[in-house]
Design a protein around this motif. Structure first.
Motif, PDB file in Angstrom:
ATOM      1  N   GLU A 334       0.846  -1.193   0.000  1.00 49.43           N
ATOM      2  CA  GLU A 334       0.000   0.000   0.000  1.00 49.43           C
ATOM      3  C   GLU A 334       0.881   1.242   0.000  1.00 49.43           C
ATOM      4  N   LEU A 335       0.862   1.967  -1.107  1.00 54.16           N
ATOM      5  CA  LEU A 335       1.655   3.184  -1.255  1.00 54.16           C
ATOM      6  C   LEU A 335       0.739   4.397  -1.265  1.00 54.16           C
ATOM      7  N   GLU A 336       1.299   5.563  -1.055  1.00 56.83           N
ATOM      8  CA  GLU A 336       0.475   6.765  -0.870  1.00 56.83           C
ATOM      9  C   GLU A 336       0.185   7.496  -2.169  1.00 56.83           C
ATOM     10  N   THR A 337       1.109   7.543  -3.093  1.00 58.03           N
ATOM     11  CA  THR A 337       0.925   8.349  -4.304  1.00 58.03           C
ATOM     12  C   THR A 337       1.081   7.500  -5.559  1.00 58.03           C
ATOM     13  N   GLY A 338       0.571   8.030  -6.665  1.00 58.03           N
ATOM     14  CA  GLY A 338       0.712   7.359  -7.936  1.00 58.03           C
ATOM     15  C   GLY A 338       2.165   7.277  -8.382  1.00 58.03           C
ATOM     16  N   GLU A 339       2.962   8.263  -8.016  1.00 55.31           N
ATOM     17  CA  GLU A 339       4.372   8.238  -8.372  1.00 55.31           C
ATOM     18  C   GLU A 339       5.098   7.093  -7.678  1.00 55.31           C
ATOM     19  N   GLU A 340       4.727   6.830  -6.425  1.00 56.63           N
ATOM     20  CA  GLU A 340       5.348   5.726  -5.688  1.00 56.63           C
ATOM     21  C   GLU A 340       5.008   4.384  -6.333  1.00 56.63           C
ATOM     22  N   TYR A 341       3.758   4.234  -6.767  1.00 59.25           N
ATOM     23  CA  TYR A 341       3.381   3.001  -7.450  1.00 59.25           C
ATOM     24  C   TYR A 341       4.138   2.860  -8.773  1.00 59.25           C
ATOM     25  N   GLU A 342       4.294   3.960  -9.476  1.00 58.61           N
ATOM     26  CA  GLU A 342       4.991   3.917 -10.764  1.00 58.61           C
ATOM     27  C   GLU A 342       6.447   3.498 -10.578  1.00 58.61           C
TER      28      GLU A 342
END
Length: 416
Positions: A334-342
């Motif tokens: 579980e990540l906080e931002t879309g950039e972290e997922y990317e």
């Protein structure tokens, strides 16, 4: 609902009639109305019997003798309908909808509803009743300029209940359909529910598992005579769970919790060893076992759950065999931002093959006594974090799932 005339007095005193807001005087009126209908039926039959006696020819007697039965049926239906109508619609809906399905059809106030002819409404209502199992509100209609078909939508496309149909603009007949619905398990049609105990018993599962929920998908393409419907029923009780799938009215897959005694000791022993190889720790206790018989795929699957995180699954079929060990609690963090997922997915997608091999090879050698150096590496571009090792001269392959630190969390070996 169908009851014999002599049982109506008993049924009227049961639920939901007993909780009716009507006063006792009104209930007595209903009872008298039913009795009057029954008496009227007797008089009609007596009159017809008298008329029959006036005929002497044997063929005429056979012809007339069939009429009282028909009149009796009509009168009985009338008695049931009369009781239902007098009882504020509490029984009226299931009876009338079966005979006259358009009565239950739900139409929005959108002006496009004017496009629907009586034949189209009949088709829509009967299709939903017979295949979807419930009526969804029709909220949109449009006529195609080229085909002349009338397209309709019902329900909500973003939810579990939705339907779209294409109807012949001249005859109102169904041309194509794509529908889905969800309902409580006990509301599924009786022809499905009555099969449940026997199907579960057939795989040595608990026949007392209770229906929890059901899903229905209906498909029809142009040229097909009738829709094809797929039904999945989910079952559960305090001891276990299961599911049953039907294509049309034929059960094609049955799954349920079974006793560990039905599983071979070799499978359980090998499963423990596989978990220890994957995790590097002793395997937790065996928690439950699920068995699935899939007649459509000609496969039998045994799934063993250890503790709260490990699954070992063996699939045996006519066309393939498969063995999987998995840490099912490990997955995408579980990540906080879309950039972290990317960034996370980029790291998985660009992970060096050597690192994946180094982590997977000792586990696979310990599990299956296989040298991974002989296998060709293939990255799964459709499933990030998955890779396949394939032996070129043979059909079998090994699939692995890895995390950003190259930790292996799933291994599947297939012999295709």
């Amino acid at each position: 609902m169908r009851f014999k005339d002599e049982d109506w007095e008993k049924e009227i005193r049961k639920e939901p009639f007993a909780s009716s807001p009507f006063q006792d005087q009104h209930k007595q009126n209903v009872l008298r109305q039913v009795e009057w209908m029954k008496t009227g039926e007797k008089h009609v039959n007596d009159a017809l019997d008298h008329k029959q006696k006036q005929h002497t020819m044997k063929r005429n007697r056979r012809t007339v003798r069939s009429r009282p039965w028909k009149v009796a049926v009509v009168t009985t239906v009338a008695a049931v309908a009369a009781a239902a109508i007098l009882w504020n619609g509490q029984v009226l809906k299931p009876i009338v909808e079966k005979v006259y399905p358009v009565s239950a059809l739900q139409l929005s106030e959108d002006p496009s509803m004017n496009l629907l002819t009586s034949e189209m409404k009949q088709t829509v209502a009967m299709t939903m009743r017979d295949y979807l199992g419930k009526q969804l509100e029709v909220h949109y209609a449009k006529k195609g300029p080229i085909t002349g078909w009338v397209y309709i939508e019902a329900g909500d496309v973003n939810k579990s209940e939705y339907a779209k149909m294409w109807l012949d603009g001249k005859t109102g007949a169904l041309v194509e359909a794509d529908m889905r619905s969800e309902m409580p398990g006990n509301e599924l049609e009786h022809r499905f529910l009555r099969q449940v105990p026997g199907l579960l018993k057939g795989i040595n599962s608990d026949p007392t598992l209770k229906p929890i929920s059901a899903r229905r998908y209906v498909k029809m393409k142009q040229g097909q005579e009738k829709p094809v419907w797929f039904t999945t029923l989910f079952l559960e009780n305090g001891k276990g769970s299961g599911s049953i799938e039907w294509t049309r009215d034929e059960a094609v897959s049955v799954s349920g919790t079974v006793s560990s005694d039905t599983v071979s000791t070799d499978l359980i022993t090998n499963a423990r060893s596989s978990i220890e190889a994957l995790s590097g720790e002793p395997a937790p206790a065996l928690k439950s076992v699920t068995f699935t018989q899939n007649d459509k795929q000609l496969e039998e699957t045994t799934s063993l759950y250890f503790g709260d995180r490990y699954l070992v699954r063996r699939v045996g079929g006519r066309f393939s065999n498969e063995y999987t060990v998995m840490d099912f609690q490990r997955g995408v963090p579980e990540l906080e931002t879309g950039e972290e997922y990317e960034l996370y997915f980029d790291k998985l997608n660009n992970m060096d093959e050597k690192i994946i091999r180094q982590n997977a090879a000792p586990i696979i050698r310990k599990m299956f006594d296989i040298d991974l150096d002989k296998y060709v590496f293939e990255r799964d571009t459709k499933n990030i974090g998955m890779a396949t090792f394939r032996l070129e001269e043979m059909a079998n392959m090994i699939q692995v799932r890895y995390e950003e630190d190259a930790r292996i969390t799933m291994i599947t070996i297939s012999d295709l």
